[in-house]
Design a protein around this motif. Structure first.
Motif, PDB file in Angstrom:
ATOM      1  N   ALA A   1     103.109  11.634 -96.266  1.00 47.75           N
ATOM      2  CA  ALA A   1     103.219  13.079 -96.471  1.00 47.75           C
ATOM      3  C   ALA A   1     103.637  13.279 -97.925  1.00 47.75           C
ATOM      4  CB  ALA A   1     104.269  13.665 -95.518  1.00 47.75           C
ATOM      5  N   PRO A   2     103.576  14.475 -98.462  1.00 43.49           N
ATOM      6  CA  PRO A   2     103.995  14.681 -99.849  1.00 43.49           C
ATOM      7  C   PRO A   2     105.428  14.203-100.120  1.00 43.49           C
ATOM      8  CG  PRO A   2     102.835  16.615 -99.059  1.00 43.49           C
ATOM      9  CD  PRO A   2     103.034  15.699 -97.873  1.00 43.49           C
ATOM     10  N   HIS A   3     106.246  14.186 -99.079  1.00 42.19           N
ATOM     11  CA  HIS A   3     107.647  13.768 -99.183  1.00 42.19           C
ATOM     12  C   HIS A   3     107.800  12.259 -99.362  1.00 42.19           C
ATOM     13  CE1 HIS A   3     111.954  13.862 -98.284  1.00 42.19           C
ATOM     14  NE2 HIS A   3     111.757  12.892 -97.423  1.00 42.19           N
ATOM     15  N   ALA A   4     106.862  11.493 -98.801  1.00 42.35           N
ATOM     16  CA  ALA A   4     106.948  10.024 -98.784  1.00 42.35           C
ATOM     17  C   ALA A   4     105.550   9.480 -98.508  1.00 42.35           C
ATOM     18  CB  ALA A   4     107.928   9.565 -97.707  1.00 42.35           C
ATOM     19  N   PHE A   5     105.000   8.737 -99.460  1.00 41.79           N
ATOM     20  CA  PHE A   5     103.623   8.288 -99.301  1.00 41.79           C
ATOM     21  C   PHE A   5     103.402   6.892 -99.863  1.00 41.79           C
ATOM     22  CE2 PHE A   5     104.003  11.008-103.027  1.00 41.79           C
ATOM     23  CZ  PHE A   5     103.450  10.243-104.050  1.00 41.79           C
ATOM     24  N   THR A   6     102.225   6.349 -99.583  1.00 41.31           N
ATOM     25  CA  THR A   6     101.835   5.024-100.061  1.00 41.31           C
ATOM     26  C   THR A   6     100.729   5.184-101.098  1.00 41.31           C
ATOM     27  OG1 THR A   6     100.110   4.736 -98.407  1.00 41.31           O
ATOM     28  CG2 THR A   6     102.358   4.018 -97.797  1.00 41.31           C
ATOM     29  N   PHE A   7     100.350   4.081-101.721  1.00 42.34           N
ATOM     30  CA  PHE A   7      99.236   4.126-102.658  1.00 42.34           C
ATOM     31  C   PHE A   7      97.933   4.468-101.934  1.00 42.34           C
ATOM     32  CE2 PHE A   7     101.919   1.035-105.163  1.00 42.34           C
ATOM     33  CZ  PHE A   7     102.184   1.914-106.202  1.00 42.34           C
ATOM     34  N   THR A   8      97.787   3.992-100.715  1.00 41.68           N
ATOM     35  CA  THR A   8      96.562   4.215 -99.954  1.00 41.68           C
ATOM     36  C   THR A   8      96.433   5.655 -99.478  1.00 41.68           C
ATOM     37  OG1 THR A   8      96.718   1.936 -99.184  1.00 41.68           O
ATOM     38  CG2 THR A   8      95.209   3.374 -97.995  1.00 41.68           C
ATOM     39  N   HIS A   9      97.531   6.235 -99.063  1.00 39.23           N
ATOM     40  CA  HIS A   9      97.561   7.624 -98.586  1.00 39.23           C
ATOM     41  C   HIS A   9      98.536   8.400 -99.464  1.00 39.23           C
ATOM     42  CE1 HIS A   9      96.272   5.277 -95.025  1.00 39.23           C
ATOM     43  NE2 HIS A   9      95.384   6.241 -94.974  1.00 39.23           N
ATOM     44  N   SER A  10      98.050   8.826-100.623  1.00 39.11           N
ATOM     45  CA  SER A  10      98.939   9.409-101.624  1.00 39.11           C
ATOM     46  C   SER A  10      98.691  10.901-101.828  1.00 39.11           C
ATOM     47  CB  SER A  10      98.817   8.646-102.938  1.00 39.11           C
ATOM     48  OG  SER A  10      97.474   8.505-103.314  1.00 39.11           O
ATOM     49  N   PHE A  11      99.637  11.496-102.537  1.00 42.63           N
ATOM     50  CA  PHE A  11      99.627  12.931-102.779  1.00 42.63           C
ATOM     51  C   PHE A  11      99.880  13.208-104.257  1.00 42.63           C
ATOM     52  CE2 PHE A  11     100.391  12.404 -98.358  1.00 42.63           C
ATOM     53  CZ  PHE A  11      99.811  13.493 -97.741  1.00 42.63           C
ATOM     54  N   ALA A  12      99.305  14.284-104.740  1.00 42.05           N
ATOM     55  CA  ALA A  12      99.524  14.735-106.110  1.00 42.05           C
ATOM     56  C   ALA A  12     100.893  15.426-106.184  1.00 42.05           C
ATOM     57  CB  ALA A  12      98.419  15.700-106.518  1.00 42.05           C
ATOM     58  N   PRO A  13     101.413  15.635-107.385  1.00 39.70           N
ATOM     59  CA  PRO A  13     102.708  16.316-107.508  1.00 39.70           C
ATOM     60  C   PRO A  13     102.742  17.695-106.850  1.00 39.70           C
ATOM     61  CG  PRO A  13     102.128  15.299-109.593  1.00 39.70           C
ATOM     62  CD  PRO A  13     100.932  15.159-108.683  1.00 39.70           C
ATOM     63  N   ASP A  14     101.596  18.365-106.751  1.00 38.17           N
ATOM     64  CA  ASP A  14     101.558  19.691-106.115  1.00 38.17           C
ATOM     65  C   ASP A  14     101.460  19.615-104.589  1.00 38.17           C
ATOM     66  OD1 ASP A  14      98.936  18.929-105.647  1.00 38.17           O
ATOM     67  OD2 ASP A  14      98.040  20.527-106.861  1.00 38.17           O
ATOM     68  N   GLY A  15     101.472  18.392-104.039  1.00 45.36           N
ATOM     69  CA  GLY A  15     101.452  18.208-102.588  1.00 45.36           C
ATOM     70  C   GLY A  15     100.070  18.055-101.997  1.00 45.36           C
ATOM     71  N   LYS A  16      99.024  18.125-102.821  1.00 50.88           N
ATOM     72  CA  LYS A  16      97.669  17.975-102.311  1.00 50.88           C
ATOM     73  C   LYS A  16      97.371  16.501-102.038  1.00 50.88           C
ATOM     74  CE  LYS A  16      95.786  22.073-104.443  1.00 50.88           C
ATOM     75  NZ  LYS A  16      94.871  22.627-105.432  1.00 50.88           N
ATOM     76  N   TYR A  17      96.729  16.273-100.886  1.00 51.07           N
ATOM     77  CA  TYR A  17      96.348  14.913-100.489  1.00 51.07           C
ATOM     78  C   TYR A  17      95.261  14.413-101.431  1.00 51.07           C
ATOM     79  CZ  TYR A  17      94.662  11.039 -97.648  1.00 51.07           C
ATOM     80  OH  TYR A  17      94.291   9.797 -97.213  1.00 51.07           O
ATOM     81  N   LEU A  18      95.405  13.159-101.878  1.00 54.02           N
ATOM     82  CA  LEU A  18      94.425  12.539-102.757  1.00 54.02           C
ATOM     83  C   LEU A  18      93.502  11.669-101.899  1.00 54.02           C
ATOM     84  CD1 LEU A  18      96.819  11.510-105.665  1.00 54.02           C
ATOM     85  CD2 LEU A  18      95.260  13.467-105.584  1.00 54.02           C
ATOM     86  N   LYS A  19      92.375  12.206-101.541  1.00 51.13           N
ATOM     87  CA  LYS A  19      91.427  11.502-100.673  1.00 51.13           C
ATOM     88  C   LYS A  19      91.029  10.192-101.338  1.00 51.13           C
ATOM     89  CE  LYS A  19      87.304  12.103 -97.976  1.00 51.13           C
ATOM     90  NZ  LYS A  19      86.348  13.034 -97.445  1.00 51.13           N
TER      91      LYS A  19
END
Length: 176
Positions: free
Chosen positions: A155-173
């Motif tokens: 989630a934007p709060h805690a993520f991995t390199f594989t399932h990551s998020f941008a600083p604005d909270g958007k998921y990085l597909k």
């Protein structure tokens, strides 16, 4: 501009103070990895104890990084003789530089032999999150986010390199 905080945690098969060749190999390689990571583009800082000795993590002075703590599921020793863990806490300019540092060079070689040194715990070994420019993450931040990742997934709060998020909270597909 936000910075990326990266916390890693692993349970070693033997205490750091163990003179066995495998533990020595991990420790020796770790020193070289730290030196290379510290020169990697995008690296900003890592938690270092002001008065730390090998294996002394608990009770050391970590300054702005806060008191050293570990996930609730860590059940091994907490003294210099019995500590059987490896943990890092670092700051990066962004997701890609941190990913590149972790998955290339000497650190990549270390990852290839990690199962020789670390137990398979069923818990994530790393977590990332964004912090404000000028903020220093604490060990407690890292532990809380690693446990959150384990319990709830990326989630934007805690993520991995594989399932990551941008600083604005958007998921990085596709990850970073």
């Amino acid at each position: 501009m936000p910075h990326l905080a990266l916390y890693t945690f692993g349970v070693l098969k033997a205490p750091l103070a163990d003179p066995a060749p495998l533990t020595q190999e991990f420790y020796d390689m770790g020193e070289a990895v730290y030196q290379m990571i510290g020169q990697h583009p995008g690296y900003l800082a890592r938690a270092e104890a002001a008065d730390g000795e090998r294996g002394v993590l608990f009770g050391a002075d970590w300054g702005a990084w806060g008191e050293f703590v570990v996930p609730t599921w860590y059940g091994k020793g907490r003294t210099a003789e019995t500590t059987a863990l490896a943990a890092t806490l670092s700051l990066w300019t962004g997701l890609r530089p941190a990913f590149d540092a972790v998955y290339t060079g000497l650190h990549r070689a270390a990852l290839n032999t990690r199962h020789d040194w670390f137990e398979r715990t069923g818990h994530p070994s790393h977590v990332s999150w964004w912090v404000s420019d000028g903020a220093t993450p604490t060990w407690q931040d890292g532990v809380s986010r690693l446990e959150h990742l384990h319990d709830h997934g990326s989630a934007p709060h805690a993520f991995t390199f594989t399932h990551s998020f941008a600083p604005d909270g958007k998921y990085l597909k596709g990850g970073c």
